[in-house]
Scaffold this motif. Structure first.
Motif, mmCIF file in Angstrom:
data_model
loop_
_atom_site.group_PDB
_atom_site.id
_atom_site.type_symbol
_atom_site.label_atom_id
_atom_site.label_comp_id
_atom_site.label_asym_id
_atom_site.label_seq_id
_atom_site.Cartn_x
_atom_site.Cartn_y
_atom_site.Cartn_z
ATOM 1 N N LEU A 31 0.831 -1.210 0.000
ATOM 2 C CA LEU A 31 0.000 0.000 0.000
ATOM 3 C C LEU A 31 0.865 1.259 0.000
ATOM 4 C CD1 LEU A 31 -2.843 -1.024 2.495
ATOM 5 C CD2 LEU A 31 -3.042 -0.671 0.029
ATOM 6 N N PHE A 32 1.953 1.242 0.740
ATOM 7 C CA PHE A 32 2.842 2.415 0.770
ATOM 8 C C PHE A 32 3.439 2.666 -0.615
ATOM 9 C CE2 PHE A 32 7.131 4.223 1.287
ATOM 10 C CZ PHE A 32 6.805 5.416 1.904
ATOM 11 N N LEU A 33 3.899 1.597 -1.261
ATOM 12 C CA LEU A 33 4.470 1.740 -2.604
ATOM 13 C C LEU A 33 3.420 2.246 -3.586
ATOM 14 C CD1 LEU A 33 6.933 1.279 -4.442
ATOM 15 C CD2 LEU A 33 6.137 -1.066 -4.795
ATOM 16 N N THR A 34 2.201 1.722 -3.478
ATOM 17 C CA THR A 34 1.120 2.166 -4.368
ATOM 18 C C THR A 34 0.806 3.633 -4.153
ATOM 19 O OG1 THR A 34 0.137 -0.050 -4.389
ATOM 20 C CG2 THR A 34 -1.295 1.796 -4.979
ATOM 21 N N PHE A 35 0.716 4.042 -2.877
ATOM 22 C CA PHE A 35 0.384 5.438 -2.577
ATOM 23 C C PHE A 35 1.465 6.386 -3.104
ATOM 24 C CE2 PHE A 35 0.883 9.119 0.236
ATOM 25 C CZ PHE A 35 -0.369 9.703 0.106
ATOM 26 N N LEU A 147 -14.481 12.080 -14.884
ATOM 27 C CA LEU A 147 -13.464 11.462 -15.736
ATOM 28 C C LEU A 147 -12.087 11.499 -15.078
ATOM 29 C CD1 LEU A 147 -14.282 12.429 -19.426
ATOM 30 C CD2 LEU A 147 -14.264 10.177 -18.373
ATOM 31 N N VAL A 148 -11.806 12.576 -14.349
ATOM 32 C CA VAL A 148 -10.525 12.639 -13.633
ATOM 33 C C VAL A 148 -10.439 11.502 -12.615
ATOM 34 C CG1 VAL A 148 -9.110 14.010 -12.052
ATOM 35 C CG2 VAL A 148 -10.273 15.127 -13.960
ATOM 36 N N MET A 149 -11.520 11.289 -11.872
ATOM 37 C CA MET A 149 -11.523 10.219 -10.867
ATOM 38 C C MET A 149 -11.456 8.839 -11.523
ATOM 39 S SD MET A 149 -11.241 11.127 -7.794
ATOM 40 C CE MET A 149 -11.667 9.559 -7.045
ATOM 41 N N THR A 150 -12.063 8.719 -12.713
ATOM 42 C CA THR A 150 -11.958 7.441 -13.432
ATOM 43 C C THR A 150 -10.504 7.137 -13.771
ATOM 44 O OG1 THR A 150 -14.168 7.669 -14.376
ATOM 45 C CG2 THR A 150 -12.661 6.181 -15.497
ATOM 46 N N GLY A 151 -9.778 8.164 -14.198
ATOM 47 C CA GLY A 151 -8.356 7.975 -14.485
ATOM 48 C C GLY A 151 -7.563 7.620 -13.243
ATOM 49 N N VAL A 152 -7.856 8.302 -12.133
ATOM 50 C CA VAL A 152 -7.145 8.004 -10.871
ATOM 51 C C VAL A 152 -7.447 6.572 -10.425
ATOM 52 C CG1 VAL A 152 -6.938 8.626 -8.439
ATOM 53 C CG2 VAL A 152 -7.133 10.420 -10.168
ATOM 54 N N ARG A 153 -8.710 6.185 -10.536
ATOM 55 C CA ARG A 153 -9.090 4.818 -10.111
ATOM 56 C C ARG A 153 -8.412 3.765 -10.988
ATOM 57 N NH1 ARG A 153 -14.351 4.841 -11.262
ATOM 58 N NH2 ARG A 153 -14.294 3.336 -12.953
ATOM 59 N N THR A 154 -8.396 3.995 -12.292
ATOM 60 C CA THR A 154 -7.746 3.044 -13.201
ATOM 61 C C THR A 154 -6.257 2.939 -12.905
ATOM 62 O OG1 THR A 154 -9.359 3.593 -14.921
ATOM 63 C CG2 THR A 154 -7.342 2.498 -15.622
ATOM 64 N N ALA A 155 -5.619 4.085 -12.696
ATOM 65 C CA ALA A 155 -4.180 4.082 -12.412
ATOM 66 C C ALA A 155 -3.892 3.370 -11.093
ATOM 67 C CB ALA A 155 -3.663 5.520 -12.361
ATOM 68 N N ALA A 156 -4.728 3.606 -10.080
ATOM 69 C CA ALA A 156 -4.503 2.975 -8.767
ATOM 70 C C ALA A 156 -4.587 1.455 -8.865
ATOM 71 C CB ALA A 156 -5.521 3.504 -7.764
ATOM 72 N N ALA A 199 -7.559 -9.404 -4.511
ATOM 73 C CA ALA A 199 -8.522 -8.878 -3.531
ATOM 74 C C ALA A 199 -8.208 -7.420 -3.198
ATOM 75 C CB ALA A 199 -8.486 -9.733 -2.258
ATOM 76 N N LEU A 200 -6.923 -7.105 -3.061
ATOM 77 C CA LEU A 200 -6.540 -5.712 -2.774
ATOM 78 C C LEU A 200 -6.934 -4.793 -3.930
ATOM 79 C CD1 LEU A 200 -5.137 -3.645 -0.979
ATOM 80 C CD2 LEU A 200 -2.959 -4.292 -2.052
ATOM 81 N N ALA A 201 -6.747 -5.245 -5.165
ATOM 82 C CA ALA A 201 -7.122 -4.429 -6.325
ATOM 83 C C ALA A 201 -8.631 -4.151 -6.324
ATOM 84 C CB ALA A 201 -6.705 -5.133 -7.613
ATOM 85 N N LEU A 202 -9.432 -5.160 -5.972
ATOM 86 C CA LEU A 202 -10.883 -4.960 -5.920
ATOM 87 C C LEU A 202 -11.270 -3.982 -4.811
ATOM 88 C CD1 LEU A 202 -12.133 -8.627 -6.505
ATOM 89 C CD2 LEU A 202 -12.239 -6.711 -8.109
ATOM 90 N N VAL A 203 -10.591 -4.086 -3.673
ATOM 91 C CA VAL A 203 -10.883 -3.157 -2.568
ATOM 92 C C VAL A 203 -10.529 -1.730 -2.967
ATOM 93 C CG1 VAL A 203 -10.202 -2.500 -0.229
ATOM 94 C CG2 VAL A 203 -10.633 -4.899 -0.761
ATOM 95 N N PHE A 208 -12.172 3.839 -4.460
ATOM 96 C CA PHE A 208 -12.156 5.003 -5.357
ATOM 97 C C PHE A 208 -13.518 5.252 -5.989
ATOM 98 C CE2 PHE A 208 -7.549 4.742 -5.055
ATOM 99 C CZ PHE A 208 -7.213 6.081 -5.069
ATOM 100 N N VAL A 209 -14.319 4.209 -6.172
ATOM 101 C CA VAL A 209 -15.688 4.428 -6.659
ATOM 102 C C VAL A 209 -16.481 5.232 -5.623
ATOM 103 C CG1 VAL A 209 -17.878 3.290 -7.147
ATOM 104 C CG2 VAL A 209 -15.785 2.422 -8.181
ATOM 105 N N VAL A 210 -16.349 4.849 -4.360
ATOM 106 C CA VAL A 210 -17.059 5.566 -3.289
ATOM 107 C C VAL A 210 -16.547 7.000 -3.181
ATOM 108 C CG1 VAL A 210 -17.479 5.642 -0.809
ATOM 109 C CG2 VAL A 210 -17.558 3.453 -2.027
#
Length: 245
Positions: A31-35, A147-156, A199-203, A208-210
Motif C-alpha cells: 500500500l505504501f508503494l502504491t500510494f 473522468l478525472v476520478m476514473t483515471g485516478v481509479r484506473t491508475a490505482a 482482492a486488494l485491487a478490488l478493494v 475510489f468508486v465511493v
C-alpha cells in the motif's frame, strides 16, 4: 481443486499473517508503494492534462504519446532501469517504472474531461469575467471530475496489480509472497499471494468508486449524477474530435 484448498489453508494459517514476512507487513509495504507511485503520477500528469485541456493545444500529442507508452511492458522498463545507474538506488527503479505505467490513464482522462467540459457553460463563465485560473477551479475541474476520478481509479488499480514486480529486484510488497512461493516450489503459496493481490485491487477499486461519488462537486451541488459521469472512461470511448486538434 487441491491447490485451491491448500491455498485457502495457507491463507487461514495465522503464522502466515504475522512477522516481517507476514501478510500484514507485506500488505503495508504494498500500500505504501502504491500510494507513493500514485501520488507522484498524479502530481506529474494532472497539472499537465488540465493545462492542456484548458488551452486546447498540444493535447493530442500528449495523449498519443501517453497511449503509446501503454504498449511498453512495465517489466521491460523495470529491467532497463535496474541496468542503469538508478539500479543501485533502492526502490527508485520500481517507483519510476510504476509512475510511468500510471501516467497514461491519468493524463488521458483528465485531458478529455477538461476539454469536453460543457463549452456553453465555460463560455458563459468566461463572459462573466472569470480568469483562466477561476475557470479551471470553478467550472472545468468540477465538470471534469468524474473522468478525472476514473483515471485516478484506473491508475490505482493498475499500480496495485503491477507493484508485485517490486519483489523481483528485492523490494517489498505482496509480490514477495509470490516470489517466495516460486523459490520454495510452493504452488499454494503462489496462488494465495495472487489472490491477495487481486482482492486488494478490488478493494482499491471500490474505495475510489465511493470517493468519486462522495467528492463529486456537481453531485454535491445538485444531488444528482452529472451527465459526464455517465460517459465511459476516456480510454474506452471513441475518438473525440477534440483529440484531433
Amino acid at each position: 481443486m487441491d491447490v485451491v484448498a491448500k491455498a485457502w489453508t495457507w491463507l487461514a494459517t495465522g503464522s502466515h499473517w504475522t512477522g516481517p514476512d507476514g501478510v500484514w507487513h507485506r500488505l503495508g509495504q504494498h500500500l505504501f508503494l502504491t500510494f507513493v507511485c500514485l501520488a507522484i503520477a498524479c502530481a506529474v500528469a494532472l497539472p499537465i492534462a488540465v493545462a492542456l485541456g484548458h488551452i486546447g493545444k498540444g493535447g493530442a500529442l500528449a495523449v498519443n504519446i501517453s497511449n503509446a507508452g501503454r504498449a511498453v511492458p512495465t517489466f521491460a522498463v523495470l529491467v532497463l532501469l535496474l541496468l542503469s545507474p538508478l539500479g543501485s538506488h533502492g526502490q527508485w527503479p520500481t517507483i519510476i517504472a510504476l509512475v510511468l505505467f500510471a501516467i497514461p490513464p491519468l493524463l488521458t482522462n483528465a485531458y478529455v474531461g477538461v476539454r469536453e467540459a460543457d463549452r456553453e457553460v465555460v463560455e458563459a463563465a468566461r463572459g462573466m469575467g472569470m480568469t483562466g485560473g477561476q475557470l479551471i477551479r470553478r467550472v472545468e475541474l468540477p465538470l471534469a471530475f468524474p473522468l478525472v476520478m476514473t483515471g485516478v481509479r484506473t491508475a490505482a488499480v493498475q499500480v496495485v496489480a503491477t507493484a508485485t514486480l517490486a519483489a523481483l529486484p528485492g523490494g517489498g510488497g505482496l509480490g514477495r509472497i509470490i516470489t517466495a512461493g516460486f523459490r520454495l516450489t510452493d504452488t499454494p503459496q503462489v496462488v494465495a499471494g495472487a489472490v491477495l493481490v487481486a482482492a486488494l485491487a478490488l478493494v482499491v477499486e471500490g474505495v475510489f468508486v465511493v470517493l468519486g461519488l462522495v467528492l463529486d462537486p456537481m453531485r454535491r451541488r445538485t444531488g444528482r449524477r452529472p451527465a459526464a459521469a455517465q460517459r465511459p472512461p476516456a480510454d474506452q470511448a471513441p475518438t473525440s474530435p477534440a483529440l484531433t486538434t
